[in-house]
Design a protein around this motif. Structure first.
Motif: not given
Length: 118
Positions: A81-92
């Motif tokens: 899973l390539q995750m870009n433009s991460l946001r605080p709400e992606d914290t998990a």
């Protein structure tokens, strides 16, 4: 018993990127519809992205579209899973497993913690 081992999580600043990996201990990995899930504290796991086995079709939950990319390397029994433009709400905590319509889930791995914070 299939074992799933997720890795690649960590602490990243907002706007940053991470690539998660999940290795499955099954030689027929290529035959399985796979997916990434995440779990927020105190919440149920939710689907993030999935990829079919037969045609490699991908799908994403709305907040992941255009930012995350799911892929697989069947020769390595590995899901990414390539995750870009991460946001605080992606914290998990992020987990992989069979896709939601792929039959009984395998035992869950330990997951990998993703923390997005400045």
């Amino acid at each position: 018993q299939v074992q799933l081992v997720e890795s690649g999580g960590g602490l990243v600043q907002p706007g940053g990127s991470l690539t998660l990996s999940c290795v499955a201990s099954i030689d027929t990995f290529r035959l399985y519809h796979m997916a990434w899930y995440r779990q927020f504290p105190g919440k149920q796991r939710e689907l993030v992205a999935g990829m079919t086995a037969s045609d490699g079709k991908t799908y994403y939950e709305d907040s992941s579209k255009d930012r995350f990319t799911i892929s697989r390397d069947n020769a390595k029994n590995t899901l990414y899973l390539q995750m870009n433009s991460l946001r605080p709400e992606d914290t998990a905590v992020y987990y992989c497993n069979r896709g939601p319509s792929g039959g009984n889930m395998w035992p869950w791995g330990q997951g990998t913690q993703v923390t997005v914070s400045s």
